[in-house]
Enzyme design. Structure first.
Site, PDB file in Angstrom:
ATOM      1  N   ASP A   6      -1.253   1.482  -3.915  1.00  0.00           N
ATOM      2  CA  ASP A   6      -2.152   0.528  -4.569  1.00  0.00           C
ATOM      3  C   ASP A   6      -3.487   1.146  -4.955  1.00  0.00           C
ATOM      4  OD1 ASP A   6      -2.743   0.749  -1.834  1.00  0.00           O
ATOM      5  OD2 ASP A   6      -3.698  -1.218  -1.784  1.00  0.00           O
ATOM      6  N   SER A  32       0.802  -1.225   0.000  1.00  0.00           N
ATOM      7  CA  SER A  32       0.000   0.000   0.000  1.00  0.00           C
ATOM      8  C   SER A  32       0.835   1.276   0.000  1.00  0.00           C
ATOM      9  CB  SER A  32      -0.958  -0.046   1.180  1.00  0.00           C
ATOM     10  OG  SER A  32      -1.885   0.991   1.079  1.00  0.00           O
ATOM     11  N   HIS A  33       0.718   2.039   1.079  1.00  0.00           N
ATOM     12  CA  HIS A  33       1.370   3.356   1.137  1.00  0.00           C
ATOM     13  C   HIS A  33       2.807   3.260   1.658  1.00  0.00           C
ATOM     14  CE1 HIS A  33      -0.510   2.181   4.812  1.00  0.00           C
ATOM     15  NE2 HIS A  33       0.314   2.960   5.478  1.00  0.00           N
ATOM     16  N   LYS A  48     -11.773   0.212  -0.412  1.00  0.00           N
ATOM     17  CA  LYS A  48     -11.786   1.652  -0.567  1.00  0.00           C
ATOM     18  C   LYS A  48     -11.241   1.975  -1.953  1.00  0.00           C
ATOM     19  CE  LYS A  48      -7.548   2.210   2.215  1.00  0.00           C
ATOM     20  NZ  LYS A  48      -7.341   1.075   3.126  1.00  0.00           N
ATOM     21  N   ASP A  52      -2.668   6.465  -3.213  1.00  0.00           N
ATOM     22  CA  ASP A  52      -1.488   5.799  -2.646  1.00  0.00           C
ATOM     23  C   ASP A  52      -0.936   4.707  -3.552  1.00  0.00           C
ATOM     24  OD1 ASP A  52      -3.547   3.962  -2.293  1.00  0.00           O
ATOM     25  OD2 ASP A  52      -2.711   3.182  -0.429  1.00  0.00           O
ATOM     26  N   ASP A  90      -5.981   2.654  -3.354  1.00  0.00           N
ATOM     27  CA  ASP A  90      -7.234   2.624  -2.604  1.00  0.00           C
ATOM     28  C   ASP A  90      -7.437   3.861  -1.725  1.00  0.00           C
ATOM     29  OD1 ASP A  90      -5.237   1.813  -0.887  1.00  0.00           O
ATOM     30  OD2 ASP A  90      -6.263   0.005  -0.176  1.00  0.00           O
ATOM     31  N   ARG A  91      -6.387   4.643  -1.502  1.00  0.00           N
ATOM     32  CA  ARG A  91      -6.542   5.851  -0.677  1.00  0.00           C
ATOM     33  C   ARG A  91      -6.717   7.089  -1.544  1.00  0.00           C
ATOM     34  NH1 ARG A  91      -2.872   5.526   4.641  1.00  0.00           N
ATOM     35  NH2 ARG A  91      -3.271   3.337   5.108  1.00  0.00           N
TER      36      ARG A  91
END
Ligand code: VG1
Ligand code: CO
Length: 570
Positions: free
Chosen positions: A306, A139-140, A403, A304, A308-309
């Site tokens: 991946d 992710s982030h 998300k 981010d 999703d943010r």
């Protein structure tokens, strides 16, 4: 336990030379291994340093445990694989593909170039009715050889595996003795199309087009296109050298007609250009400087690693993710994909209660869940909620089970196009109607794990004696160690964060991160409600200062962590 349906000999190397059908060699090897003790999935999948994942058998063990834990395939046997493009993505995909075939999957879909954003994965799982999706992402967290790698796995509803499954995978990982791997050449991940390996069909798919088509059904692309065409509206989107670059260019620039230089850092890179692909005020500094500088564009957004943010910015304005969720809840019925309105909303416990006020005004239920998207899945599947979000730059709806960063950006664009007002005006009106929740999260990263546990134990030890006590003007009304009972399957999740609620509605929450890969991260969430419109333009950190002091007094943060200040404030 999955049934292995392959009939391939385990000792001989069988080759079926059929160049027309791309058949490769098909010898399945059963490889002896031993467990690693640290394969416990966190808030979202398993995250470790790249070099840990590069150890022989490490990735393989974990993936075998996922396959062994999957429920029996119903009508379908499809697996989808893709990642955020970080270092080790391609190598991991080749390994997982070979393991998938050896474990009996007959149909494997892989994102072109090995890329699939997390929300696009959720959408693909639902579209193709896949059994499971594996997302290679931390992710982030930063990438590169010295950075982080991760494996998330999503189930047939498109959402992250629920705790029951992640626990089962962990238990399997503690005792694993063997995994299965097909011996064959690596496949070409870049060319769209199909190849056949053994009895399995492998498809390289274009998830960018699929995802963009999907978004077009949810939002009024005509209105957004007209907004860009007017020449009076400019935006910037920072893809942070991560997975959303291709999706954002397709959606914003090609389909919606935004200027050709709208998407910054649009090419996914293995090390995210050396930065943290984390869309917040600290790490998305290039975008933040533009939006807070001279002559800023009207709207700014970032996502981010991946995808999703999301972070939403107006001119000289940061919209907290909690406020963004509340604005979405109050306006969702205006958007084409959501004309029937809200059935309910949910937020993670530390997320501000701005959305609660909207839910109350609309007369719909607002659910409070533990941190992590997996807790929204049951509520979405049971149609109890339309919209959900987290303070950590996450928002989404019942369109998928993750998300969704670009979805949130399109939501805001659609809203701006409808209201024909700047972001600041939309926020001002919202606060005027519902009041403002000043909100901030203070992170203390990479602190000593034992010290962080001691701090939490120290806080837990006081829970019984604190209610009723005064801290300056603030009287503590209630505090607890958040325990969640899922309203649908009644499963119980304990120790999900310590919450302290004050008589005026202010709140402080403490919890330890479940996504870090070095030491512990203490998160302190601070919130104060202000109904008076005359006081809606205050400086957030200043207005929260009394609560920041109370947090320090309660938790003795400096004493335990030896930190003077947080490492990240959002
Ligand atoms: C963080 C966030 C949480 C989010 C999770 C995964 O977890 O706080 O809200 O769901 O990351 O997001 P933690 O345990 O570190 O606080 V992502 O974008 O990493 O899939
Ligand atoms: Co993410």
């Amino acid at each position: 336990m999955r049934v292995i349906t392959t009939t391939v000999s385990v000792t001989t190397l069988d080759v079926f030379p059929d160049p027309g059908r791309n058949v490769f060699s098909m010898n399945i090897r059963y490889i002896a291994t031993s467990p690693f003790s640290d394969q416990k999935p966190g808030t979202s999948g398993l995250r470790k340093k790249v070099r840990i994942f590069q150890q022989p058998h490490y990735l393989e063990n974990f993936v075998q445990c996922i396959f062994d834990t999957l429920p029996e395939p119903a009508q379908t046997d499809i697996l989808i694989i893709g990642g955020d493009g970080r270092y080790h993505n391609r190598q991991a995909i080749q390994i997982i593909l070979k393991m998938a075939i050896a474990n009996g999957f007959r149909h494997v879909l892989i994102g072109q170039h090995g890329l699939i954003s997390t929300p696009a994965m959720s959408a693909q799982i639902r579209k193709y009715q896949a059994l499971c999706g594996i997302i290679l992402s931390a992710s982030h967290n930063p990438g590169g050889p010295e950075g982080d790698f991760g494996v998330k796995f999503n189930m047939a509803n498109g959402g992250p595996a629920p705790e029951k499954l992640t626990h089962a995978v962990y238990e399997a990982a503690c005792v694993i003795q063997e995994y299965r791997l097909l011996e064959c050449d690596d496949i070409d991940l870049d060319m769209l199309g199909e190849i056949q390996i053994n009895e399995a069909r492998i498809e390289i798919i274009d998830t960018v087009t699929n995802y963009a088509d999907f978004m077009q059904h949810l939002f009024d692309f005509g209105a957004i296109r007209a907004l860009f065409k007017s020449g009076r509206f400019h935006m910037l989107f920072d893809a942070m050298h991560a997975v959303t670059g291709p999706y954002a260019k397709e959606l914003l620039q090609r389909r919606l007609g935004a200027a050709a230089d709208t998407v910054l850092n649009a090419t996914p890179e293995e090390d995210f250009g050396g930065g943290h692909p984390d869309p917040n005020l600290v790490h998305a500094h290039q975008l933040v400087e533009r939006l807070f500088g001279a002559n800023p564009p009207d709207f700014g957004a970032a996502s981010d690693g991946d995808g999703d943010r999301n972070m939403i910015l107006g001119r000289h304005l940061f919209v907290t993710p909690s406020d963004s969720l509340a604005v979405m809840a109050a306006n969702i019925h205006h958007l084409p994909g959501y004309r029937s309105g809200l059935v309910g909303v949910a937020r993670s416990m530390p997320t501000s209660r701005a959305v609660d006020r909207v839910a109350e005004a609309l007369g719909v239920e607002c659910y409070e869940t533990p941190t992590g998207w997996k807790f929204f899945g049951n509520l979405l599947d049971a149609r109890k909620i339309t919209l959900c979000g987290e303070e950590s730059f996450g928002s989404g709806s019942d369109h998928i089970r993750e998300k969704d960063g670009l979805w949130a950006v399109l939501f805001w664009l659609n809203l701006i196009a409808l209201r024909q007002k700047p972001v600041r005006e939309i926020m001002r009106e919202h606060w005027h109607r519902f009041g403002r929740h000043y909100y901030s999260r203070h992170d203390y990263e990479e602190v000593d794990s034992t010290a962080a546990e001691s701090l939490m134990a120290h806080l837990r030890g006081q829970l019984g004696s604190l209610p009723g006590r005064c801290f300056g003007d603030y009287q503590l009304r209630f505090c607890d160690d958040f325990c969640y009972t899922d309203p649908i399957d009644k499963s119980i999740s304990e120790h999900q964060g310590l919450r302290f609620l004050f008589a005026d509605g202010s709140r402080i929450v403490f919890r330890l991160s479940g996504t870090g890969t070095r030491g512990a991260t203490l998160r302190v969430y601070l919130e104060r409600y202000e109904p008076d419109p005359e006081k809606h333009d205050l400086d957030t950190q200043k207005t929260l200062d009394p609560l920041i002091q109370i947090a320090e007094n309660l938790a003795r943060i400096h004493h335990f962590t030896h930190r003077e200040t947080p490492s990240v404030i959002t």
